[in-house]
Design a protein around this motif. Sequence first.
Motif, PDB file in Angstrom:
ATOM      1  N   ILE A 132      18.391  27.105  34.656  1.00  0.00           N
ATOM      2  CA  ILE A 132      17.737  26.546  33.469  1.00  0.00           C
ATOM      3  C   ILE A 132      17.743  25.026  33.627  1.00  0.00           C
ATOM      4  N   THR A 133      16.543  24.423  33.569  1.00  0.00           N
ATOM      5  CA  THR A 133      16.442  22.981  33.817  1.00  0.00           C
ATOM      6  C   THR A 133      15.953  22.187  32.598  1.00  0.00           C
ATOM      7  N   ALA A 134      15.555  22.891  31.528  1.00  0.00           N
ATOM      8  CA  ALA A 134      15.114  22.196  30.311  1.00  0.00           C
ATOM      9  C   ALA A 134      15.183  23.157  29.130  1.00  0.00           C
ATOM     10  N   VAL A 135      15.336  22.564  27.944  1.00  0.00           N
ATOM     11  CA  VAL A 135      15.487  23.357  26.718  1.00  0.00           C
ATOM     12  C   VAL A 135      14.666  22.703  25.601  1.00  0.00           C
ATOM     13  N   GLY A 136      14.073  23.527  24.734  1.00  0.00           N
ATOM     14  CA  GLY A 136      13.371  22.995  23.559  1.00  0.00           C
ATOM     15  C   GLY A 136      13.562  23.931  22.386  1.00  0.00           C
ATOM     16  N   SER A 137      13.284  23.473  21.178  1.00  0.00           N
ATOM     17  CA  SER A 137      13.460  24.367  20.022  1.00  0.00           C
ATOM     18  C   SER A 137      12.618  23.927  18.840  1.00  0.00           C
ATOM     19  N   TYR A 138      12.509  24.836  17.888  1.00  0.00           N
ATOM     20  CA  TYR A 138      11.842  24.518  16.613  1.00  0.00           C
ATOM     21  C   TYR A 138      12.365  25.455  15.536  1.00  0.00           C
ATOM     22  N   VAL A 139      12.721  24.882  14.389  1.00  0.00           N
ATOM     23  CA  VAL A 139      12.982  25.722  13.211  1.00  0.00           C
ATOM     24  C   VAL A 139      12.162  25.183  12.040  1.00  0.00           C
ATOM     25  N   PRO A 140      11.679  26.066  11.170  1.00  0.00           N
ATOM     26  CA  PRO A 140      10.887  25.614  10.023  1.00  0.00           C
ATOM     27  C   PRO A 140      11.739  24.780   9.057  1.00  0.00           C
ATOM     28  N   ASP A 141      11.080  23.984   8.236  1.00  0.00           N
ATOM     29  CA  ASP A 141      11.795  23.096   7.303  1.00  0.00           C
ATOM     30  C   ASP A 141      12.429  23.838   6.135  1.00  0.00           C
ATOM     31  N   PHE A 142      11.772  24.922   5.687  1.00  0.00           N
ATOM     32  CA  PHE A 142      12.223  25.584   4.456  1.00  0.00           C
ATOM     33  C   PHE A 142      13.591  26.233   4.632  1.00  0.00           C
ATOM     34  N   VAL A 143      14.519  25.885   3.733  1.00  0.00           N
ATOM     35  CA  VAL A 143      15.884  26.412   3.813  1.00  0.00           C
ATOM     36  C   VAL A 143      16.106  27.449   2.710  1.00  0.00           C
ATOM     37  N   LEU A 144      16.561  28.634   3.105  1.00  0.00           N
ATOM     38  CA  LEU A 144      16.939  29.661   2.125  1.00  0.00           C
ATOM     39  C   LEU A 144      18.464  29.748   2.127  1.00  0.00           C
ATOM     40  N   SER A 145      19.075  29.251   1.050  1.00  0.00           N
ATOM     41  CA  SER A 145      20.544  29.188   0.993  1.00  0.00           C
ATOM     42  C   SER A 145      21.109  30.459   0.374  1.00  0.00           C
ATOM     43  N   ASN A 146      22.420  30.649   0.578  1.00  0.00           N
ATOM     44  CA  ASN A 146      23.093  31.780  -0.074  1.00  0.00           C
ATOM     45  C   ASN A 146      22.960  31.689  -1.591  1.00  0.00           C
ATOM     46  N   GLN A 147      22.968  30.467  -2.097  1.00  0.00           N
ATOM     47  CA  GLN A 147      22.874  30.276  -3.551  1.00  0.00           C
ATOM     48  C   GLN A 147      21.539  30.802  -4.078  1.00  0.00           C
ATOM     49  N   VAL A 148      20.473  30.555  -3.322  1.00  0.00           N
ATOM     50  CA  VAL A 148      19.155  31.063  -3.762  1.00  0.00           C
ATOM     51  C   VAL A 148      19.119  32.586  -3.631  1.00  0.00           C
ATOM     52  N   LEU A 149      19.725  33.129  -2.577  1.00  0.00           N
ATOM     53  CA  LEU A 149      19.761  34.590  -2.416  1.00  0.00           C
ATOM     54  C   LEU A 149      20.482  35.260  -3.579  1.00  0.00           C
ATOM     55  N   GLU A 150      21.483  34.549  -4.132  1.00  0.00           N
ATOM     56  CA  GLU A 150      22.207  35.086  -5.296  1.00  0.00           C
ATOM     57  C   GLU A 150      21.263  35.360  -6.464  1.00  0.00           C
ATOM     58  N   THR A 151      20.149  34.612  -6.507  1.00  0.00           N
ATOM     59  CA  THR A 151      19.188  34.794  -7.608  1.00  0.00           C
ATOM     60  C   THR A 151      18.167  35.892  -7.294  1.00  0.00           C
ATOM     61  N   LEU A 152      18.126  36.330  -6.032  1.00  0.00           N
ATOM     62  CA  LEU A 152      17.136  37.346  -5.630  1.00  0.00           C
ATOM     63  C   LEU A 152      17.725  38.753  -5.605  1.00  0.00           C
ATOM     64  N   VAL A 153      18.966  38.876  -5.127  1.00  0.00           N
ATOM     65  CA  VAL A 153      19.613  40.193  -5.016  1.00  0.00           C
ATOM     66  C   VAL A 153      21.058  40.106  -5.497  1.00  0.00           C
ATOM     67  N   ASP A 154      21.679  41.275  -5.657  1.00  0.00           N
ATOM     68  CA  ASP A 154      23.058  41.325  -6.133  1.00  0.00           C
ATOM     69  C   ASP A 154      24.007  40.987  -4.986  1.00  0.00           C
ATOM     70  N   THR A 155      24.230  39.695  -4.792  1.00  0.00           N
ATOM     71  CA  THR A 155      25.129  39.240  -3.715  1.00  0.00           C
ATOM     72  C   THR A 155      25.761  37.928  -4.147  1.00  0.00           C
ATOM     73  N   ASN A 156      26.633  37.391  -3.306  1.00  0.00           N
ATOM     74  CA  ASN A 156      27.193  36.082  -3.623  1.00  0.00           C
ATOM     75  C   ASN A 156      27.588  35.356  -2.343  1.00  0.00           C
ATOM     76  N   ASP A 157      27.661  34.049  -2.474  1.00  0.00           N
ATOM     77  CA  ASP A 157      27.936  33.174  -1.320  1.00  0.00           C
ATOM     78  C   ASP A 157      29.233  33.576  -0.614  1.00  0.00           C
ATOM     79  N   GLU A 158      30.244  33.904  -1.404  1.00  0.00           N
ATOM     80  CA  GLU A 158      31.554  34.244  -0.822  1.00  0.00           C
ATOM     81  C   GLU A 158      31.450  35.498   0.054  1.00  0.00           C
ATOM     82  N   TRP A 159      30.751  36.524  -0.435  1.00  0.00           N
ATOM     83  CA  TRP A 159      30.596  37.779   0.335  1.00  0.00           C
ATOM     84  C   TRP A 159      29.847  37.500   1.628  1.00  0.00           C
ATOM     85  N   ILE A 160      28.733  36.790   1.515  1.00  0.00           N
ATOM     86  CA  ILE A 160      27.904  36.544   2.716  1.00  0.00           C
ATOM     87  C   ILE A 160      28.690  35.721   3.733  1.00  0.00           C
ATOM     88  N   THR A 161      29.388  34.706   3.255  1.00  0.00           N
ATOM     89  CA  THR A 161      30.112  33.824   4.172  1.00  0.00           C
ATOM     90  C   THR A 161      31.241  34.560   4.884  1.00  0.00           C
TER      91      THR A 161
END
Length: 331
Positions: free
Chosen positions: A8-37
């Motif tokens: 391997i002689t070179a590396v590149g990457s890309y990730v989209p800007d939009f961040v989906l946090s555990n806190q936002v997921l808490e508002t979508l489904v029955d979960t919590n930051d502590e469980w996910i972490t």
Amino acid sequence: MNKITAAITAVGSYVPDFVLSNQVLETLVDTNDEWITTRTGIKERRLLKEEGQGTSFMAIKAAQNLLEKANLDPKDIDLVIMATATPDMPVASTGVYVATQIGATNAFAFDLQAACSSFLYGMSAASAYIASGKYKKVLLIGADKMSSIIDYTDRATCIIFGDGAGAVLFEPNTEGLGLQDEILKSDGIGREFLKIEAGGSILPPSEETVKNKQHFVFQDGKTVFKYAVSGMADVSEKIMQRNNLSHDDINWLVAHQANRRIIDATANRMELDESKVLINIQKYGNTTSATLPLLLSDFENQLKKGDNIIFAAFGGGFTWGAIYLKWAYTK
Ligand code: UT7
């Protein structure tokens, strides 16, 4: 003449800007930051939100990032291998489109699908093309838009996956650097436990399949977890033994980022110090084909010429394996 290895002689990457946090997921489904972490190690993931853009959008950006960093003329690329489980379309290779879009007009291209092991299998394929002596520059891209196949009302899957892309260039090496050994495995028993049921040739799309949410990823997490822990640790230990490597000889473990606990189990079996285990799951979640190149990209500045790296992955199918590679450059 020295044996040709694929480095391997070179590396590149890309990730989209939009961040989906555990806190936002808490508002979508029955979960919590502590469980996910505690259960996964994930804090946030990136999602590609741009209307009408698929996996190729991220793959092109990652490849362009590599071309720019390596100051490489895309016309010199011989082959583009697109590792992905979420192609732009079921038919019409995503890799072919990506190759054309980045200006790799002298390359041929194809897609490689082996779920979360796509990139690892792609490393094997890219390396074999180089070692054959026929091709000099092989671009391997791992990219997935997992958000396109995830049900954001299913807490068993929506907390895990994210979108992203990474790319590496393989070139011939005569100093003995690059890919040294590989153990690749698969077992069709896994098909029941991690799948998208509809949309393929067994169950084509219909109103019924859409209504039943059969176009989303289904995962029996517990079973996959069990197989993943033993599968990834087994091959990682075996590749060390086969190459007479002790934990002191290994500089880095670059493991598929599906669950922090699976990575820790593998590192424990290898008796590796925590400082040698590359981790970025907290930032991106499981990006399927992109986890390994995103690790290389994030930690590129710490990798040194001659470093012994063990790559390991486990994914749907089941597919899994380990690769032993000697890093070829220092930034
Ligand atoms: O990359 C491809 C390969 N994929 C993988 O390697 C993923 C493998 N699997 C996993 O990583 C884990 O199995 C998961 C992260 C998916 C789940 O973790 P787990 O420790 O296996 O949890 P579980 O499914 O055994 O569920 C434990 C409990 C259950 O509640 P009860 O029955 O104990 O009351 C679940 O209902 O946690 C509950 N649960 C949740 N709670 C909060 C399941 N999902 C969630 C959630 N938030 N998102």
